[in-house]
Design a protein around this motif. Structure first.
Motif, PDB file in Angstrom:
ATOM      1  N   TRP A 197      37.276  33.630   2.898  1.00  0.00           N
ATOM      2  CA  TRP A 197      37.861  34.958   2.625  1.00  0.00           C
ATOM      3  C   TRP A 197      36.820  36.061   2.783  1.00  0.00           C
ATOM      4  N   ARG A 198      35.593  35.780   2.403  1.00  0.00           N
ATOM      5  CA  ARG A 198      34.524  36.763   2.580  1.00  0.00           C
ATOM      6  C   ARG A 198      34.261  36.995   4.067  1.00  0.00           C
ATOM      7  N   TYR A 199      34.279  35.919   4.862  1.00  0.00           N
ATOM      8  CA  TYR A 199      34.116  36.044   6.309  1.00  0.00           C
ATOM      9  C   TYR A 199      35.227  36.917   6.894  1.00  0.00           C
ATOM     10  N   PHE A 200      36.469  36.681   6.440  1.00  0.00           N
ATOM     11  CA  PHE A 200      37.581  37.500   6.923  1.00  0.00           C
ATOM     12  C   PHE A 200      37.342  38.974   6.601  1.00  0.00           C
ATOM     13  N   GLU A 201      36.963  39.239   5.347  1.00  0.00           N
ATOM     14  CA  GLU A 201      36.775  40.631   4.920  1.00  0.00           C
ATOM     15  C   GLU A 201      35.672  41.329   5.710  1.00  0.00           C
ATOM     16  N   LEU A 202      34.580  40.621   5.995  1.00  0.00           N
ATOM     17  CA  LEU A 202      33.441  41.245   6.649  1.00  0.00           C
ATOM     18  C   LEU A 202      33.508  41.230   8.178  1.00  0.00           C
ATOM     19  N   LEU A 203      34.138  40.223   8.753  1.00  0.00           N
ATOM     20  CA  LEU A 203      34.043  40.038  10.199  1.00  0.00           C
ATOM     21  C   LEU A 203      35.342  40.222  10.981  1.00  0.00           C
ATOM     22  N   SER A 204      36.459  40.085  10.315  1.00  0.00           N
ATOM     23  CA  SER A 204      37.730  40.139  11.018  1.00  0.00           C
ATOM     24  C   SER A 204      38.199  41.580  11.193  1.00  0.00           C
ATOM     25  N   PHE A 205      38.904  41.830  12.265  1.00  0.00           N
ATOM     26  CA  PHE A 205      39.531  43.134  12.485  1.00  0.00           C
ATOM     27  C   PHE A 205      40.939  43.170  11.897  1.00  0.00           C
ATOM     28  N   ARG A 206      41.342  42.111  11.219  1.00  0.00           N
ATOM     29  CA  ARG A 206      42.669  42.071  10.586  1.00  0.00           C
ATOM     30  C   ARG A 206      42.690  43.025   9.399  1.00  0.00           C
ATOM     31  N   SER A 207      43.878  43.528   9.092  1.00  0.00           N
ATOM     32  CA  SER A 207      44.014  44.420   7.943  1.00  0.00           C
ATOM     33  C   SER A 207      43.881  43.613   6.651  1.00  0.00           C
ATOM     34  N   MET A 208      43.536  44.298   5.566  1.00  0.00           N
ATOM     35  CA  MET A 208      43.422  43.616   4.270  1.00  0.00           C
ATOM     36  C   MET A 208      44.770  43.040   3.855  1.00  0.00           C
ATOM     37  N   GLU A 209      45.849  43.690   4.226  1.00  0.00           N
ATOM     38  CA  GLU A 209      47.183  43.170   3.906  1.00  0.00           C
ATOM     39  C   GLU A 209      47.412  41.824   4.602  1.00  0.00           C
ATOM     40  N   GLU A 210      47.008  41.748   5.868  1.00  0.00           N
ATOM     41  CA  GLU A 210      47.169  40.507   6.610  1.00  0.00           C
ATOM     42  C   GLU A 210      46.290  39.404   6.019  1.00  0.00           C
ATOM     43  N   ILE A 211      45.064  39.745   5.633  1.00  0.00           N
ATOM     44  CA  ILE A 211      44.158  38.768   5.018  1.00  0.00           C
ATOM     45  C   ILE A 211      44.740  38.285   3.691  1.00  0.00           C
ATOM     46  N   GLU A 212      45.271  39.199   2.901  1.00  0.00           N
ATOM     47  CA  GLU A 212      45.879  38.813   1.618  1.00  0.00           C
ATOM     48  C   GLU A 212      47.097  37.922   1.843  1.00  0.00           C
ATOM     49  N   GLN A 213      47.844  38.157   2.920  1.00  0.00           N
ATOM     50  CA  GLN A 213      48.987  37.306   3.231  1.00  0.00           C
ATOM     51  C   GLN A 213      48.527  35.898   3.605  1.00  0.00           C
ATOM     52  N   LEU A 214      47.431  35.815   4.366  1.00  0.00           N
ATOM     53  CA  LEU A 214      46.872  34.503   4.705  1.00  0.00           C
ATOM     54  C   LEU A 214      46.414  33.770   3.447  1.00  0.00           C
ATOM     55  N   ARG A 215      45.780  34.511   2.531  1.00  0.00           N
ATOM     56  CA  ARG A 215      45.329  33.919   1.271  1.00  0.00           C
ATOM     57  C   ARG A 215      46.519  33.408   0.458  1.00  0.00           C
ATOM     58  N   ALA A 216      47.586  34.189   0.408  1.00  0.00           N
ATOM     59  CA  ALA A 216      48.801  33.785  -0.313  1.00  0.00           C
ATOM     60  C   ALA A 216      49.415  32.542   0.333  1.00  0.00           C
ATOM     61  N   ASP A 217      49.386  32.490   1.666  1.00  0.00           N
ATOM     62  CA  ASP A 217      49.919  31.311   2.360  1.00  0.00           C
ATOM     63  C   ASP A 217      49.143  30.057   1.980  1.00  0.00           C
ATOM     64  N   VAL A 218      47.803  30.167   1.913  1.00  0.00           N
ATOM     65  CA  VAL A 218      46.972  29.018   1.530  1.00  0.00           C
ATOM     66  C   VAL A 218      47.261  28.623   0.091  1.00  0.00           C
ATOM     67  N   GLU A 219      47.378  29.606  -0.787  1.00  0.00           N
ATOM     68  CA  GLU A 219      47.675  29.304  -2.190  1.00  0.00           C
ATOM     69  C   GLU A 219      49.042  28.661  -2.339  1.00  0.00           C
ATOM     70  N   ALA A 220      49.956  28.955  -1.390  1.00  0.00           N
ATOM     71  CA  ALA A 220      51.301  28.373  -1.426  1.00  0.00           C
ATOM     72  C   ALA A 220      51.361  27.012  -0.741  1.00  0.00           C
ATOM     73  N   GLY A 221      50.213  26.545  -0.227  1.00  0.00           N
ATOM     74  CA  GLY A 221      50.186  25.201   0.339  1.00  0.00           C
ATOM     75  C   GLY A 221      49.825  25.106   1.812  1.00  0.00           C
ATOM     76  N   ALA A 222      49.606  26.227   2.501  1.00  0.00           N
ATOM     77  CA  ALA A 222      49.200  26.163   3.909  1.00  0.00           C
ATOM     78  C   ALA A 222      47.815  25.528   4.005  1.00  0.00           C
ATOM     79  N   ASN A 223      47.552  24.870   5.107  1.00  0.00           N
ATOM     80  CA  ASN A 223      46.268  24.206   5.303  1.00  0.00           C
ATOM     81  C   ASN A 223      45.183  25.247   5.574  1.00  0.00           C
ATOM     82  N   PRO A 224      44.119  25.296   4.753  1.00  0.00           N
ATOM     83  CA  PRO A 224      43.048  26.272   4.967  1.00  0.00           C
ATOM     84  C   PRO A 224      42.378  26.122   6.337  1.00  0.00           C
TER      85      PRO A 224
END
Length: 164
Positions: free
Chosen positions: A24-51
């Motif tokens: 998640w830190r790599y996403f925040e610092l290096l990705s051009f994705r929006s924070m909303e998109e990163i938070e959605q990915l985090r929610a998906d992992v917490e809901a059972g998606a494969n990290p």
């Protein structure tokens, strides 16, 4: 660390291997994705998606930034990761075996160095994880002298085998 001048496969391997919590830190610092998109990915992992699937997205994005889209699409090959079904590594080795007769597939896999020993070849054949020219084969498959076949033993062992 991941060096920006490292080969695409090396970058990809390192990024896919980072700890899940650090991703998640790599996403925040290096990705051009929006924070909303990163938070959605985090929610998906917490809901059972494969990290690992999320780390692959990060790895492809970072490799594309420094090496281009084509390099990103093929980085998993250079990284030695599992090939997608039907996909062959770019650096497919060719193994020439000098034999005087037709040979069973287990013996060919062993002589070609795709397995540690004949017992391992038999285990892979029993599990249905040996492919010859893209088709799953069993212990009854025989290589004809003078033939050439692309073989896969398990997930990562590939070779073009020529019997002379």
């Amino acid at each position: 660390y991941v060096g920006i001048q490292e080969a695409p496969g090396v970058m990809y391997s390192k990024l896919v291997s980072i700890p899940d919590t650090l991703m998640w830190r790599y996403f925040e610092l290096l990705s051009f994705r929006s924070m909303e998109e990163i938070e959605q990915l985090r929610a998906d992992v917490e809901a059972g998606a494969n990290p690992r699937d999320v780390k692959i997205k990060l790895a492809e994005e970072i490799v594309a930034r420094f090496h281009g889209e084509e390099a990103a699409a093929n980085a998993h090959r250079a990284a030695g990761n599992r090939m997608k079904d039907g996909e062959l590594p770019e650096d497919l080795p060719e193994v020439v075996l000098e034999v005087g007769e037709d040979m069973p597939v287990a013996a060919v896999l062993n002589k070609a160095g795709l397995v540690k020993n004949s017992a391992a070849a038999r285990d892979l054949l029993a599990a249905g994880t040996v492919k010859v020219d893209g088709e799953v084969v069993d212990r009854s498959f025989v290589f004809a002298q003078g033939s050439t076949h692309v073989c896969q033993a398990g997930k990562k062992a590939f070779a073009r085998i020529v019997l002379k």
